[in-house]
Design a protein around this motif. Structure first.
Motif, short mmCIF file in Angstrom:
data_model
loop_
_atom_site.label_atom_id
_atom_site.label_comp_id
_atom_site.label_asym_id
_atom_site.label_seq_id
_atom_site.Cartn_x
_atom_site.Cartn_y
_atom_site.Cartn_z
N ASP A 127 0.92 -1.14 -0.02
CA ASP A 127 0.06 0.09 0.02
C ASP A 127 0.97 1.22 -0.06
O ASP A 127 1.66 1.39 1.02
CB ASP A 127 -0.88 -0.16 1.46
CG ASP A 127 -2.07 0.93 1.05
OD1 ASP A 127 -1.83 1.99 0.87
OD2 ASP A 127 -3.33 0.65 1.65
N ASP A 128 0.68 2.16 -1.10
CA ASP A 128 1.64 3.26 -0.97
C ASP A 128 2.94 3.19 -1.39
O ASP A 128 3.91 3.91 -0.87
CB ASP A 128 1.33 4.33 0.27
CG ASP A 128 -0.01 4.68 0.46
OD1 ASP A 128 -0.96 4.17 -0.39
OD2 ASP A 128 -0.45 5.43 1.56
N CYS A 134 -6.41 4.38 -2.18
CA CYS A 134 -6.35 2.58 -1.79
C CYS A 134 -7.31 2.04 -2.29
O CYS A 134 -7.20 1.19 -3.13
CB CYS A 134 -6.38 2.62 -0.23
SG CYS A 134 -4.82 3.49 0.54
N HIS A 183 1.68 2.10 4.10
CA HIS A 183 0.75 3.07 4.37
C HIS A 183 1.20 3.93 5.63
O HIS A 183 1.63 3.39 6.77
CB HIS A 183 -0.52 2.52 4.47
CG HIS A 183 -1.71 3.33 4.42
ND1 HIS A 183 -2.10 4.19 5.46
CD2 HIS A 183 -2.52 3.80 3.32
CE1 HIS A 183 -3.15 4.96 5.19
NE2 HIS A 183 -3.35 4.76 3.90
N ASP A 239 -1.01 -0.39 -4.57
CA ASP A 239 -2.16 0.32 -5.09
C ASP A 239 -1.84 1.67 -5.77
O ASP A 239 -2.55 1.93 -6.72
CB ASP A 239 -3.01 0.34 -4.25
CG ASP A 239 -2.85 1.18 -2.93
OD1 ASP A 239 -1.54 1.62 -2.88
OD2 ASP A 239 -3.53 1.40 -2.03
N GLN A 240 -0.84 2.41 -5.31
CA GLN A 240 -0.34 3.63 -6.22
C GLN A 240 1.08 3.99 -5.57
O GLN A 240 1.74 3.39 -4.68
CB GLN A 240 -1.26 4.85 -5.89
CG GLN A 240 -2.42 4.88 -4.95
CD GLN A 240 -2.13 4.69 -3.59
OE1 GLN A 240 -3.03 4.18 -2.88
NE2 GLN A 240 -1.06 5.37 -3.22
N LYS A 256 -0.56 10.85 -1.74
CA LYS A 256 -0.67 10.52 -3.26
C LYS A 256 -1.67 11.45 -4.02
O LYS A 256 -1.60 12.57 -4.12
CB LYS A 256 -1.22 9.20 -3.24
CG LYS A 256 -2.51 8.76 -2.27
CD LYS A 256 -2.24 7.75 -1.10
CE LYS A 256 -3.19 7.46 -0.21
NZ LYS A 256 -2.97 6.66 0.72
#
Ligand code: CA
Length: 723
Positions: free
Chosen positions: A29-30, A72, A193, A347-348, A360
């Motif tokens: 995540d992130d 997310c 995250h 996710d990004q 983000k």
């Protein structure tokens, strides 16, 4: 002869089934590209990612993998549906709930005999569907001693989240699955995250070191959209005292920190706290003493914050990388590796200080990009690095093709299997991106397109365009949309933008939008959800705006008399446009319904409120029909012509509605979608609408409702729908 043929066909099938690759989707995540050594960015020398890098060495690394919506939940929804956010209904983390009734990658794989599991962060609110096994974090989840939710309930575990997700994933691989079947495992970490809380075995690993600082850490946001100056995600001003910077007690410096305390620390047990404090407290004391002395400049304070942040972030990555290493090792020792696709993605991306930011959401490169490394022995050439432009909506189509399945036409992504096989080195010419705005961090809504060399962004609230030359200005410090030298590029990119919005069916009428700020609307929405839960599946659903809602008032007598033998559900909401109907359907008002028929009348408010272009309104109507057809293919839809409005047939709004009706005729197939045109009943011979029919020249009176009820009833009979 036939027998021989059958036997050979059967053995072929068995071989094909045995060869279908397993898929291990390792996801975080992130995780920014700059924090993976293999990508060679700012932190390449210090990023602790040997195992993630290994996937790229033994497989391929995609330099241009992008998300469709940089947050997310939405990114996850794009991945499993292969659709842009407005088409899968999960646009933002604020109020949306993922509509699990739609077609997804895990459902299709499961239906084809795969065993499917998701372990870790899910973040789509509704319960996972299409998984044989799931054990997920509630919402964002926690780093320390987290809770997990499985089909059997909620359970709290001792330990560190990344390690637990790995343990559970390995346990499923070893003991949980049916070894005779191919499998999909989605192992999805919370880390790295916010609030970037590392494992105790890693804290302090960068002690005494100064890590690199991005060149744009002190960006002043000139030469770009004015909205860049109104966001709240800067390292200088928007880090909290406890949550982000890990200080204890009361915020002593509100001019430098926001107030949020460190909830993760509070979750630790006494021993964990002791180990944590032994590393963090000496550093904290030293820095806070300097702050109290008042000798630090704002610049020095920001730089300290950045160091604290980037170290915690990279150390949170370190446990993710170890997790990847453990999974790779198991695949190897178990012999599964040779027939298993292993992907590492996130996710990004994330800002690691670029533009002075963390977080983000923006379409700038750092958060638009997703890592994508893939190992697939025998198919993907080891060590390959590709510039092929892919997007997260392409993942599902690619994996479906890799598993030998057909990609559903409704998926918007395109398979890049030929790129993996080395047959091509190009995927998309351009990608479309849309961020719909959320309360957190005040990042303005925007969308845009990116090609291999340029990026165009549009901010609808301020009506600003931005154009970046990614070759000359890779850090995106200056928009050149006003520069005459870029006039033809701007023109090309605007055409590309319009083309992609048409291709993906994006416009205001087609993007689900709530009206939750209006209390009555939210209340009616919640009541309808409860009604569906209580009453079960209706025969007839009436879907639309105030004219449909009016069956409960001026139309009630006619309704009861005509439809009294049916189980009915009225989903008419006064003032709704197509986009609100879409939002309601995606967010619980459909909820698995399989009615015999739907009576749909919508669109006149798109015309009346905003004079929406008829092609856009018609697209909104189409997406409503698509929604119903996707989830309940046997339901028959009576598509009402948008009622005539205004007295005169030459009135502008009347003509807009006429054009919507002309365009919507294309959706009528006489098999599932039927047309009902009330204008012959409602209009005089010369096309005039009178107040005897519609007192306000928009809504029906009881006598007109009676006419409409009779016409619907006749249509139901004609298409074979009975109570
Ligand atoms: Ca994320």
């Amino acid at each position: 002869m036939l027998r021989t043929f059958l036997i050979s066909a059967l053995s072929l099938l068995t071989v094909a089934a045995a060869e279908r690759p397993n898929i291990v989707f390792l996801f975080s995540d992130d995780h920014a590209l700059a924090a993976i050594s293999a990508y060679g960015g700012l932190y390449a020398d210090v990023a602790p990612t040997p195992h993630i890098d290994r996937i790229g060495k033994e497989g391929a690394l995609f330099r241009r993998s992008f998300c469709a919506n940089s947050i997310c939940g939405p990114s996850r929804a794009c991945i499993i549906t292969g659709k842009h956010s407005h088409k899968n209904g999960y646009l933002s983390n604020d109020f949306d709930t993922f509509d699990g009734s739609q077609i997804t990658l895990p459902k299709l794989l499961q239906g084809a005999g795969y065993q499917t599991a998701i372990i870790g962060k899910w973040h789509l609110i509704s319960e996972p569907q299409g998984f044989d096994h799931w054990n997920i974090l509630p919402g964002q989840g926690n780093y320390y001693n987290p809770q997990f939710i499985s089909a059997t309930g909620v359970k709290k575990y001792s330990g560190y989240c990344t390690d637990l997700i790995t343990d559970f994933s390995l346990d499923w691989l070893k003991n949980g699955r049916d070894p005779k079947k191919p499998f999909l495992l989605m192992c999805q970490h919370k880390a790295p995250h916010r609030n970037w809380t590392p494992a105790l075995r890693h804290i302090g690993a960068y002690k005494g070191k100064t890590l690199p600082q991005p060149a744009s850490l002190f960006d002043n946001y000139d030469n770009r959209s004015t909205t860049l100056k109104t966001q709240r995600m800067t390292i200088a001003k928007d880090f909290s005292w406890g949550h982000d910077m890990k200080f204890h007690g009361k915020n002593e410096f509100p001019q430098h920190f926001t107030h949020l305390g460190n909830g993760e620390y509070e979750r630790m047990d006494d021993e964990q706290k002791k180990a944590w404090d032994a590393v963090y407290e000496p550093e904290n004391r030293e820095f806070l003493a300097q702050l109290r002395d008042g000798k630090l400049t704002d610049k020095q304070i920001t730089e300290w914050k950045h160091q604290r942040y980037i170290k915690d972030y990279l150390l949170s990555v370190k446990a993710v990388d170890e997790s990847v290493g453990r999974v790779l090792e198991y695949l190897e020792t178990s012999g599964l590796a040779k027939n298993t696709i292993v992907i590492y993605s996130s996710d990004q991306g994330f800002y690691l200080g670029e533009h002075g930011w963390y977080d983000k959401r923006w379409m700038f490169e750092e958060s638009l990009a997703m890592p994508f490394l893939i190992r697939w022995p025998g198919t993907v050439q080891p060590g390959r690095k590709t510039e092929a432009m892919i997007q997260n909506i392409d993942y599902a189509p690619t994996l479906l093709e890799a598993a030998g399945l057909t990609v559903p036409a409704a998926m918007q992504g395109k398979s890049f299997l030929p790129v993996l096989q080395g047959k091509k080195d190009e995927a998309n010419e351009a990608i479309y991106y849309a961020y719909y705005g959320e309360n957190t961090h005040s990042v303005a809504q925007h969308d845009g397109v990116r090609t291999s060399t340029h990026k165009l962004m549009y901010f609808p609230v301020t009506k600003e365009w931005q154009l970046f030359d990614l070759v000359k200005d890779p850090q995106e410090m200056k928009s050149v949309h006003m520069d005459p030298q870029y006039a033809s590029t701007l023109d090309y990119m605007k055409k590309e933008y319009a083309k992609r919005r048409t291709q993906y069916e994006v416009n205001d009428a087609a993007v689900p939008k709530d009206r939750l700020k209006e209390d009555w609307w939210g209340k009616r929405h919640r009541e309808k959800i409860q009604q569906i839960k209580k009453a079960g599946n209706p025969d007839l659903v009436f879907l639309g705006d105030s004219i449909t809602q009016g069956w409960e008032a001026k139309g009630k007598a006619a309704f009861d008399q005509t439809f009294g033998d049916y189980q009915t559900l009225n989903l008419g909401f006064s003032g709704d446009r197509t986009e609100q109907v879409l939002w309601r359907l995606f967010n619980g008002e459909w909820n698995g319904l399989k009615p015999k028929a739907v009576n749909l009348l919508i669109g006149t408010n798109n015309t009346g409120h905003v004079k929406q272009a008829p092609a856009e309104t018609a697209m909104g109507v189409k997406l409503i029909i698509d929604f119903i057809r996707d989830r309940s293919p046997d339901t028959k839809i009576i598509l009402n012509h948008v009622f005539p409005r205004s007295a005169n047939k030459d009135d502008e709004l009347r003509k807009l509605n006429d054009e919507v009706n002309r365009l919507c005729a294309a959706y009528v197939d006489q098999k599932f979608v039927y047309s009902l045109d009330m204008s012959p009943d409602f209009l005089s011979a010369d096309g005039t609408l009178t107040k005897e029919v519609m007192p306000d020249l928009l809504h029906l009176n009881p006598a007109s409702y009676e006419k409409w009820a009779k016409a619907i009833s006749a249509k139901l009979k004609e298409i074979g729908v009975q109570p």
